[in-house]
Design a protein around this motif. Structure first.
Motif, short mmCIF file in Angstrom:
data_model
loop_
_atom_site.label_atom_id
_atom_site.label_comp_id
_atom_site.label_asym_id
_atom_site.label_seq_id
_atom_site.Cartn_x
_atom_site.Cartn_y
_atom_site.Cartn_z
N THR A 1 43.84 -56.11 -46.57
CA THR A 1 44.47 -55.65 -45.33
C THR A 1 45.94 -55.38 -45.63
O THR A 1 46.44 -55.67 -46.71
N VAL B 1 48.00 -56.18 -38.05
CA VAL B 1 47.33 -56.12 -39.34
C VAL B 1 46.23 -55.06 -39.27
O VAL B 1 45.53 -54.94 -38.26
N PRO C 1 43.30 -52.45 -41.80
CA PRO C 1 42.57 -52.39 -43.08
C PRO C 1 43.38 -51.66 -44.14
O PRO C 1 44.16 -50.76 -43.84
N THR D 1 39.49 -55.35 -40.67
CA THR D 1 40.36 -56.50 -40.95
C THR D 1 39.56 -57.78 -41.20
O THR D 1 40.16 -58.85 -41.33
N PRO E 1 43.01 -62.59 -41.71
CA PRO E 1 43.32 -61.19 -42.01
C PRO E 1 44.78 -60.95 -42.38
O PRO E 1 45.09 -60.01 -43.12
#
Length: 567
Positions: free
Chosen positions: A82, A95, A97, A103, A196
């Motif tokens: 991430t 956050v 990907p 995530t 994540p």
């Protein structure tokens, strides 16, 4: 993490102190964007020059870096599961990907996290990036040969506390599984809804096992990002060129505009700011990732509209504060701690930092830049300059009618001016502070050990990602107290009810809900006067006149080097 003031954002140790920077759209900080036109569709080309103080003596091994959610320069050649969203302001705390398709897929109790990789990912040598490469990269970070990265995985992963990395007799860490080349699963020993965010650290950068050279990997790591290292001379320079196998089609968070990035290391702050101010020749295409403006330069900029337009400003999610050791007198008495809270002169400390352009007073432990986890409170209102009369009253009730004398420990290299300002302010309340300036090289050892920790310490704490979890847990979770060294819970505070509350919040995977509860917990703990929050640092930084797209993100508090352009 504890950090020193005005330091580089490349690779940070776990115990240090001071003041960095973050964007604070919506919480009082300004951001700056260069006036020249910019289009991501046509930004490719040219050479970006970076002027830095850091000598980066350890190089660029992803296992050894402490980059706080993607870092500055390492993010150019390392991708992770991430990453942070590359947009200005509060949205930059999200956050998103990176190598992964999302995530993360959590189990019901957030103890198992599953990731699937995007198709078509490649290293700079053209080989495919697989889940095994990410597993190996994470495993390397457990090796004592490669110390320096964030410590969370050793605590979070099942078996992590005893695992010694892939170079020993037991090379495999069974709590990380790879069912196929595109899938990786992490098994945690406890619920962690913030996983994540941790997956954005460079520990999660893929490393091909066949190319691993151990301690020598730091000079020429295999790139998974838009640039690869062309040459690196420790303490002097780092030159980056394009990774021809990187594609924007798999990476929405790095624009990678310049064709080349030339980084000069080991420069003095005065030289960096002078060159950026003049903006002559290549310096017009230059930025810095670790040098802020001093008060004198800021005064000059205030009268120069052209320079003012080339200044970015932000506030990192970090609080400088007084830490009480509750195991030592007189701070086992809450009335004494409250007296210190009332007597503090925050204006004097802010002025010691260079004034309101470089620091803002704080009455909460969670700073304003942790927006979703920030709940305003001021239980011991000292006003702008302190309330010595109220402090004296509380000291008398605590059994100190004639005041008291205590030693104040601080890092002499970074907080001497703050300590002097506090000494003068507390004298008005009958509190004599004996200043104990500790050399920077010894501060970590003395303060981080429960056996040598002083009764009163001036220090700072910054979030490894924009969440209340890494901000409050290391400081107030009693299970985080480390007896042998590396302790951050300086109060040595251990309340089973608070520990259970932390566990409950960690199970929450919905960000907004979790941050609301972290804010509630901060407000709850604030009533106990376990710390005296002092200020959050505001940093201002120049960039060259040809540099474009210099927005400031609110995760790290600097403009995003992966998005700036010189064309």
């Amino acid at each position: 993490m504890l950090r020193p003031a005005r330091i580089a954002l490349l690779g940070l140790p776990a115990i240090v102190l001071g003041s960095l920077l973050t964007a604070c759209n919506g919480s009082g900080s300004s951001t700056s964007t260069s006036a020249a036109s910019f289009s991501p569709a046509t930004c490719q080309g040219g050479t970006l020059y970076v002027l830095d103080q850091s000598k980066e003596p350890t190089g660029y091994d992803p296992a050894e870096l402490y980059t706080s959610g993607g870092g500055a320069i390492p993010r150019l050649f390392f991708r992770t599961l991430t990453t942070r969203q590359s947009v200005p302001g509060t949205a930059g705390t999200k956050v998103v990907p990176d190598l992964a398709t999302d995530t993360g897929e959590p189990s019901a109790d957030a103890t198992v996290w599953t990731y699937h990789l995007k198709p078509g990912l490649k290293f700079a040598d053209g080989s495919a990036i697989t889940s095994a490469d990410i597993k190996y990269g994470v495993e390397r970070s457990f090796s004592s040969q490669l110390a320096g990265g964030p410590p969370y995985l050793r605590d979070w992963l099942v078996g992590g506390a005893d695992y010694q990395g892939p170079y020993g007799a037991d090379p495999d860490l069974p709590s990380i599984t790879t069912p196929d080349a595109d899938t990786i699963v992490f098994h945690l020993r406890k619920s962690e809804g913030d996983f994540p965010y941790l997956a954005a650290e460079t520990q999660f950068a893929p490393v091909p096992k066949a190319k691993d050279t151990g301690k020598n990997y730091n000079t020429d790591p295999v790139s998974s990002g838009p640039y690869t290292i062309a040459s690196f001379t420790k303490g002097q320079s780092l030159d980056l060129v394009r990774n021809k196998y990187w594609s924007r089609s798999t990476d929405s968070q790095r624009l990678a505009c310049p064709d080349k990035i030339d980084i000069s290391l080991g420069l003095s702050p005065a030289v960096i700011n002078q060159r950026l101010s003049a903006s002559i020749g290549n310096d017009a295409d230059a930025i810095t990732t670790d040098t802020t403006l001093d008060p004198a330069t800021l005064a000059k900029i205030a009268g120069n509209p052209a320079l003012k337009k080339r200044t970015a400003s932000g506030t990192f999610a970090q609080t400088t504060y007084l830490a009480f050791n509750l195991t030592k007198k007189p701070f086992d008495n809450q009335l004494v701690r409250e007296a210190f809270s009332y007597a503090v002169d925050r204006t004097a400390v802010v002025n010691a930092e260079g004034g309101s352009q470089l620091a803002r007073p704080a009455t909460t432990f969670n700073p304003t830049s942790l927006t979703a986890a920030y709940h305003p409170y001021d239980y011991f209102p000292a006003g702008a300059t302190g309330d010595p009369a109220k402090a004296k009253q509380l000291l008398a009730q605590a059994g100190y009618p004639h005041g008291l004398t205590v030693s104040l420990a601080y890092d002499n290299a970074t907080n001497a001016a703050d300590a002097t300002a506090l000494q003068q302010a507390y004298a008005k309340a009958g509190i004599t502070l004996q200043l104990n300036g500790i050399d920077d090289s010894d501060f970590e050892t003395q303060v981080g050990s429960t056996t040598t920790q002083p009764a009163l310490t001036l220090t700072s704490w910054g979030a490894d990602w924009p969440s209340g979890a890494p901000f409050l847990t290391p400081i107030f979770d009693g299970r985080e107290i480390v007896k042998g060294g590396g302790n951050f819970n300086l109060a040595q505070y251990n309340d089973p009810a608070v520990n259970a509350q932390i566990d409950k919040i960690n199970k929450i995977t919905d960000y907004a809900t979790a941050q609301q509860q972290w804010g509630d917990l901060d407000a709850q703990l604030g009533k106990l006067a376990l710390t005296v929050p002092l200020y959050t640092g505001v940093d201002q930084v120049l960039y060259g006149s040809h540099v474009k797209n210099t927005y400031v993100d609110q995760w790290r508090g600097w403009y995003d080097i992966a998005s700036v352009s010189v064309k």
